[in-house]
Design a protein around this motif. Structure first.
Motif, PDB file in Angstrom:
ATOM      1  N   ARG A 179      18.310 -40.199  17.686  1.00  0.00           N
ATOM      2  CA  ARG A 179      16.885 -40.427  17.920  1.00  0.00           C
ATOM      3  C   ARG A 179      16.195 -40.956  16.675  1.00  0.00           C
ATOM      4  O   ARG A 179      16.516 -40.571  15.559  1.00  0.00           O
ATOM      5  N   ASP A 180      15.227 -41.850  16.873  1.00  0.00           N
ATOM      6  CA  ASP A 180      14.494 -42.437  15.748  1.00  0.00           C
ATOM      7  C   ASP A 180      13.790 -41.355  14.925  1.00  0.00           C
ATOM      8  O   ASP A 180      13.723 -41.445  13.703  1.00  0.00           O
ATOM      9  N   LYS A 181      13.248 -40.344  15.599  1.00  0.00           N
ATOM     10  CA  LYS A 181      12.535 -39.279  14.901  1.00  0.00           C
ATOM     11  C   LYS A 181      13.439 -38.590  13.900  1.00  0.00           C
ATOM     12  O   LYS A 181      13.068 -38.367  12.742  1.00  0.00           O
ATOM     13  N   ASP A 182      14.671 -38.246  14.315  1.00  0.00           N
ATOM     14  CA  ASP A 182      15.590 -37.539  13.425  1.00  0.00           C
ATOM     15  C   ASP A 182      16.130 -38.455  12.334  1.00  0.00           C
ATOM     16  O   ASP A 182      16.325 -38.034  11.199  1.00  0.00           O
ATOM     17  N   ILE A 183      16.375 -39.722  12.678  1.00  0.00           N
ATOM     18  CA  ILE A 183      16.857 -40.663  11.665  1.00  0.00           C
ATOM     19  C   ILE A 183      15.790 -40.894  10.601  1.00  0.00           C
ATOM     20  O   ILE A 183      16.082 -40.981   9.411  1.00  0.00           O
ATOM     21  N   ALA A 184      14.527 -40.985  11.033  1.00  0.00           N
ATOM     22  CA  ALA A 184      13.438 -41.190  10.075  1.00  0.00           C
ATOM     23  C   ALA A 184      13.322 -39.984   9.142  1.00  0.00           C
ATOM     24  O   ALA A 184      13.168 -40.149   7.921  1.00  0.00           O
ATOM     25  N   ARG A 185      13.404 -38.791   9.707  1.00  0.00           N
ATOM     26  CA  ARG A 185      13.318 -37.594   8.865  1.00  0.00           C
ATOM     27  C   ARG A 185      14.506 -37.531   7.908  1.00  0.00           C
ATOM     28  O   ARG A 185      14.358 -37.178   6.737  1.00  0.00           O
ATOM     29  N   TRP A 186      15.692 -37.882   8.410  1.00  0.00           N
ATOM     30  CA  TRP A 186      16.886 -37.873   7.566  1.00  0.00           C
ATOM     31  C   TRP A 186      16.732 -38.839   6.389  1.00  0.00           C
ATOM     32  O   TRP A 186      17.098 -38.521   5.251  1.00  0.00           O
ATOM     33  N   ALA A 187      16.190 -40.024   6.655  1.00  0.00           N
ATOM     34  CA  ALA A 187      15.989 -40.998   5.583  1.00  0.00           C
ATOM     35  C   ALA A 187      14.991 -40.475   4.549  1.00  0.00           C
ATOM     36  O   ALA A 187      15.199 -40.610   3.337  1.00  0.00           O
ATOM     37  N   LEU A 188      13.920 -39.851   5.021  1.00  0.00           N
ATOM     38  CA  LEU A 188      12.903 -39.325   4.109  1.00  0.00           C
ATOM     39  C   LEU A 188      13.492 -38.233   3.219  1.00  0.00           C
ATOM     40  O   LEU A 188      13.277 -38.206   1.997  1.00  0.00           O
ATOM     41  N   LEU A 189      14.280 -37.329   3.817  1.00  0.00           N
ATOM     42  CA  LEU A 189      14.927 -36.270   3.035  1.00  0.00           C
ATOM     43  C   LEU A 189      15.935 -36.855   2.055  1.00  0.00           C
ATOM     44  O   LEU A 189      16.067 -36.375   0.924  1.00  0.00           O
ATOM     45  N   SER A 190      16.646 -37.902   2.476  1.00  0.00           N
ATOM     46  CA  SER A 190      17.631 -38.532   1.584  1.00  0.00           C
ATOM     47  C   SER A 190      16.960 -39.110   0.350  1.00  0.00           C
ATOM     48  O   SER A 190      17.480 -39.018  -0.766  1.00  0.00           O
ATOM     49  N   GLY A 191      15.783 -39.721   0.543  1.00  0.00           N
ATOM     50  CA  GLY A 191      15.055 -40.259  -0.601  1.00  0.00           C
ATOM     51  C   GLY A 191      14.611 -39.168  -1.554  1.00  0.00           C
ATOM     52  O   GLY A 191      14.723 -39.309  -2.780  1.00  0.00           O
ATOM     53  N   LYS A 192      14.113 -38.061  -1.004  1.00  0.00           N
ATOM     54  CA  LYS A 192      13.677 -36.948  -1.859  1.00  0.00           C
ATOM     55  C   LYS A 192      14.847 -36.326  -2.604  1.00  0.00           C
ATOM     56  O   LYS A 192      14.724 -35.942  -3.769  1.00  0.00           O
ATOM     57  N   VAL A 193      15.999 -36.208  -1.925  1.00  0.00           N
ATOM     58  CA  VAL A 193      17.196 -35.656  -2.579  1.00  0.00           C
ATOM     59  C   VAL A 193      17.634 -36.564  -3.719  1.00  0.00           C
ATOM     60  O   VAL A 193      18.019 -36.096  -4.796  1.00  0.00           O
ATOM     61  N   GLU A 194      17.564 -37.868  -3.498  1.00  0.00           N
ATOM     62  CA  GLU A 194      17.966 -38.777  -4.565  1.00  0.00           C
ATOM     63  C   GLU A 194      17.050 -38.654  -5.775  1.00  0.00           C
ATOM     64  O   GLU A 194      17.498 -38.726  -6.917  1.00  0.00           O
ATOM     65  N   ASP A 195      15.761 -38.440  -5.525  1.00  0.00           N
ATOM     66  CA  ASP A 195      14.836 -38.233  -6.627  1.00  0.00           C
ATOM     67  C   ASP A 195      15.207 -36.992  -7.427  1.00  0.00           C
ATOM     68  O   ASP A 195      15.133 -36.979  -8.662  1.00  0.00           O
ATOM     69  N   GLU A 196      15.597 -35.928  -6.713  1.00  0.00           N
ATOM     70  CA  GLU A 196      16.006 -34.700  -7.398  1.00  0.00           C
ATOM     71  C   GLU A 196      17.269 -34.929  -8.214  1.00  0.00           C
ATOM     72  O   GLU A 196      17.407 -34.435  -9.334  1.00  0.00           O
ATOM     73  N   ILE A 197      18.212 -35.695  -7.648  1.00  0.00           N
ATOM     74  CA  ILE A 197      19.455 -35.966  -8.371  1.00  0.00           C
ATOM     75  C   ILE A 197      19.195 -36.856  -9.581  1.00  0.00           C
ATOM     76  O   ILE A 197      19.809 -36.684 -10.645  1.00  0.00           O
ATOM     77  N   ARG A 198      18.260 -37.781  -9.464  1.00  0.00           N
ATOM     78  CA  ARG A 198      17.931 -38.657 -10.593  1.00  0.00           C
ATOM     79  C   ARG A 198      17.361 -37.873 -11.774  1.00  0.00           C
ATOM     80  O   ARG A 198      17.505 -38.281 -12.927  1.00  0.00           O
ATOM     81  N   LYS A 199      16.725 -36.750 -11.479  1.00  0.00           N
ATOM     82  CA  LYS A 199      16.170 -35.940 -12.560  1.00  0.00           C
ATOM     83  C   LYS A 199      17.258 -35.427 -13.480  1.00  0.00           C
ATOM     84  O   LYS A 199      17.035 -35.176 -14.666  1.00  0.00           O
ATOM     85  N   THR A 200      18.465 -35.232 -12.907  1.00  0.00           N
ATOM     86  CA  THR A 200      19.587 -34.762 -13.723  1.00  0.00           C
ATOM     87  C   THR A 200      20.460 -35.931 -14.193  1.00  0.00           C
ATOM     88  O   THR A 200      21.567 -35.726 -14.680  1.00  0.00           O
ATOM     89  N   GLN A 201      19.949 -37.146 -14.009  1.00  0.00           N
ATOM     90  CA  GLN A 201      20.625 -38.356 -14.473  1.00  0.00           C
ATOM     91  C   GLN A 201      22.009 -38.528 -13.850  1.00  0.00           C
ATOM     92  O   GLN A 201      22.941 -38.983 -14.494  1.00  0.00           O
ATOM     93  N   LYS A 202      22.160 -38.131 -12.593  1.00  0.00           N
ATOM     94  CA  LYS A 202      23.418 -38.353 -11.889  1.00  0.00           C
ATOM     95  C   LYS A 202      23.260 -39.558 -10.985  1.00  0.00           C
ATOM     96  O   LYS A 202      22.213 -39.776 -10.404  1.00  0.00           O
ATOM     97  N   SER A 203      24.349 -40.311 -10.836  1.00  0.00           N
ATOM     98  CA  SER A 203      24.285 -41.450  -9.922  1.00  0.00           C
ATOM     99  C   SER A 203      24.480 -40.953  -8.500  1.00  0.00           C
ATOM    100  O   SER A 203      25.137 -39.954  -8.270  1.00  0.00           O
ATOM    101  N   THR A 204      23.920 -41.693  -7.564  1.00  0.00           N
ATOM    102  CA  THR A 204      24.065 -41.307  -6.158  1.00  0.00           C
ATOM    103  C   THR A 204      23.974 -42.535  -5.289  1.00  0.00           C
ATOM    104  O   THR A 204      23.299 -43.497  -5.632  1.00  0.00           O
TER     105      THR A 204
END
Length: 563
Positions: A57-82
């Motif tokens: 469903r588009d709703k779940d895919i959109a939420r998944w993408a939004l969470l993925s972006g936030k997770v990447e921001d958290e990982i970038r804080k520790t200078q890890k590639s993702t």
């Protein structure tokens, strides 16, 4: 509704529920990822990767993408590639949030979408998405989000060597973070602004901004960010050829945070090399060399050997530096190609999954429409069937009235003539008409009996595969008995007067007599053996004294006085 239709309805809902369990599972994984995002972003990313290929469903895919972006921001804080999502995935998420998302979700998705375009080299398209996201964030007073978007816009300007525009955007980002009360992000935006001043050789302005950022971070006790700020101040002093001040701030940076000490050791080695302190330069180079890329060490050794006029070792290190740099550049190009191929393969999988999603949704919709059409046709069929039964009942009621009227007229004539008019032709015609009406009424009620649910079940047993059928249950027998009472009340009284209901086998055989079934079918309906049915038939004939009438239904027809 018959049991078979109820079963099909239950089966449809079971299939639908089973298909929906995917949605329940994906939501559960995303909920867990959202809870783990700050504490353990790597685990959150693993959960989101697990979700990726099971959503529809588009709703779940959109939420998944939004969470993925936030997770990447958290990982970038520790200078890890993702790994980053493909641009098509962000575009699809934006298509959903554009229609149904909150302003915060819309603005956030747009700057993630812009970053993805930026990584793909589509700088102009990225700039457009940033502008849309910034406008949404401004109107909704989402100051932190607006600040982040401004910083990403500044990155674009830096890449295009538009330093003045980049500096303006970093300043705008700092102002938005100030309004949001986000001191850390405000200070870091000012540090980025100082970098622009360095590029324009405005070292005094860069120092002023860095001092301001350092003072702000003292108030929140963020030593890691302060360490980065002091490292920036050291670099500015080094640009200004104030090596002692640069040394002081490099060492201060080390005191506050040692996580990046290898880079600082390397910077100190370069600094002491410029100061002509070969011993200290060599000392810090040795401390940094086990942890840094080889080409950086080779370059520093080249500088040291050159400062000592050791030209042959200096040349050797310079050659190693060039070879390593070329090798790294080739490896980076290779990795870039592999990353593009990986994104392409992933996009292909996503596209195939999208096609499967469309197929699944179409199949589900068609199945649902067919099921609704089936229910509608079944309802119409039952309505038509019920209408026919009502019409038949109305016809029987009309015939009964006619029968009663004709019978009353005959009795009146008979009484008026003193019983002497029975031989007349008119009287005989009326008697024949009365008998015909009686036959028609009996046949009509018999048809209604056979069209009842219990009657249809009995008829189905007589025409289907009797080896797979089951006897009538107690409720069927009760329904059949009630219909006989309704349509043939006097005949029912005759039956119960001869056969008590306690004699269940004989009584039920009487009820079945209305359907003229073969012995084998009656045995199936009653759950008895054929021989027992034959014996019970003989007993019935004796009970009703039917020696001259072997057909029980014909006997009932002749004895019926329900009219």
């Amino acid at each position: 509704m018959p049991k078979k239709y109820i079963f099909r309805l239950i089966l449809f809902h079971l299939i639908f529920y089973t298909s929906c369990t995917l949605f329940f599972e994906e939501r559960r994984l995303m909920d867990r990822a959202e809870r783990l995002m700050t504490l353990n972003p790597d685990s959150a990313k693993a959960l989101l990767d697990e979700v990726e290929f099971m959503m529809f469903r588009d709703k779940d895919i959109a939420r998944w993408a939004l969470l993925s972006g936030k997770v990447e921001d958290e990982i970038r804080k520790t200078q890890k590639s993702t790994a980053w999502l493909s641009t098509n995935q962000w575009k699809r998420a934006w298509s959903y949030y554009e229609k149904r998302g909150t302003p915060e979700e819309q603005a956030t998705i747009l700057y993630y979408y812009g970053r993805s375009l930026y990584r793909d080299g589509n700088l102009n398209e990225a700039a457009d998405e940033y502008l849309k996201g910034l406008e949404i964030a401004r109107q909704a007073n989402l100051y932190s989000t607006a600040g982040y978007i401004c910083s990403y816009q500044a990155e674009l300007y830096v890449d295009k060597e538009m330093v003045d525009e980049a500096a303006e955007k970093y300043g705008e980002a700092a102002e938005f973070h100030r309004k949001a009360g986000n001191v850390r992000s405000q200070a870091l935006a000012l540090a980025d602004l100082s970098f622009c001043y360095r590029m324009e050789e405005k070292q005094e302005d860069a120092l002023r901004i860095l001092q301001q950022a350092d003072s702000m971070l003292v108030t929140i006790g963020d030593d890691i960010s302060r360490s980065a700020i002091k490292n920036g101040r050291a670099l500015v002093y080094e640009d200004m050829l104030k090596y002692d001040s640069a040394e002081y701030f490099y060492l201060k940076s080390l005191e506050l945070d040692t996580s990046e000490q290898n880079i600082i050791f390397y910077n100190l080695s370069l600094l002491y090399s410029k100061k002509g302190d070969v011993e200290k330069s060599n000392y810090y180079m040795e401390k940094s060399s086990p942890y840094l890329d080889g080409f950086m060490v080779s370059y520093q050794r080249y500088l040291l050997e050159k400062s000592k006029d050791n030209f042959e070792p200096a040349l050797s290190n310079l050659e190693q530096f060039v070879e390593m740099q070329d090798s790294i550049r080739m490896e980076q190009n290779k990795n870039q190609v592999l990353e593009i191929e990986k994104k392409y393969d992933k996009a292909q999988v996503i596209n195939e999954r999208n096609q499967l999603e469309i197929y699944f949704q179409t199949l589900l919709m068609v199945s649902l429409l067919l099921f609704i059409a089936y229910l509608a046709l079944f309802w119409l069929y039952r309505q038509w069937q019920n209408r026919r039964i009502r019409e038949k009942q109305n016809e029987i009621f009309r015939l009964e009235s006619k029968y009663d009227q004709l019978e009353a007229e005959l009795e009146k004539k008979y009484s008026a003539s003193g019983g002497g008019d029975q031989s007349s032709e008119e009287y005989g015609a009326q008697i024949r008409e009365l008998e015909n009406l009686k036959t028609t009424l009996f046949d009509g009620k018999l048809e209604l009996l056979k069209q009842s649910p219990a009657g249809k079940k009995i008829q189905k047993l007589s025409t289907g595969n009797i080896t797979q059928n089951r006897p009538l249950n107690k409720r069927d027998w009760e329904a059949l008995e009630n219909l006989v009472i309704k349509f043939f009340p006097k005949l029912y009284s005759l039956i119960t007067g001869v056969i008590p209901r306690s004699s269940a086998d004989l009584f039920r055989l009487c009820l079945l007599s209305f359907f003229e079934l073969p012995t084998k079918t009656e045995a199936i309906v009653m759950g008895e053996k054929d021989e027992i049915i034959r014996q019970n038939r003989t007993r019935l004939r004796k009970k009703f004294q039917m020696e001259n009438s072997p057909d029980i239904l014909l006997f009932f027809r002749n004895r019926d006085e329900s009219f």
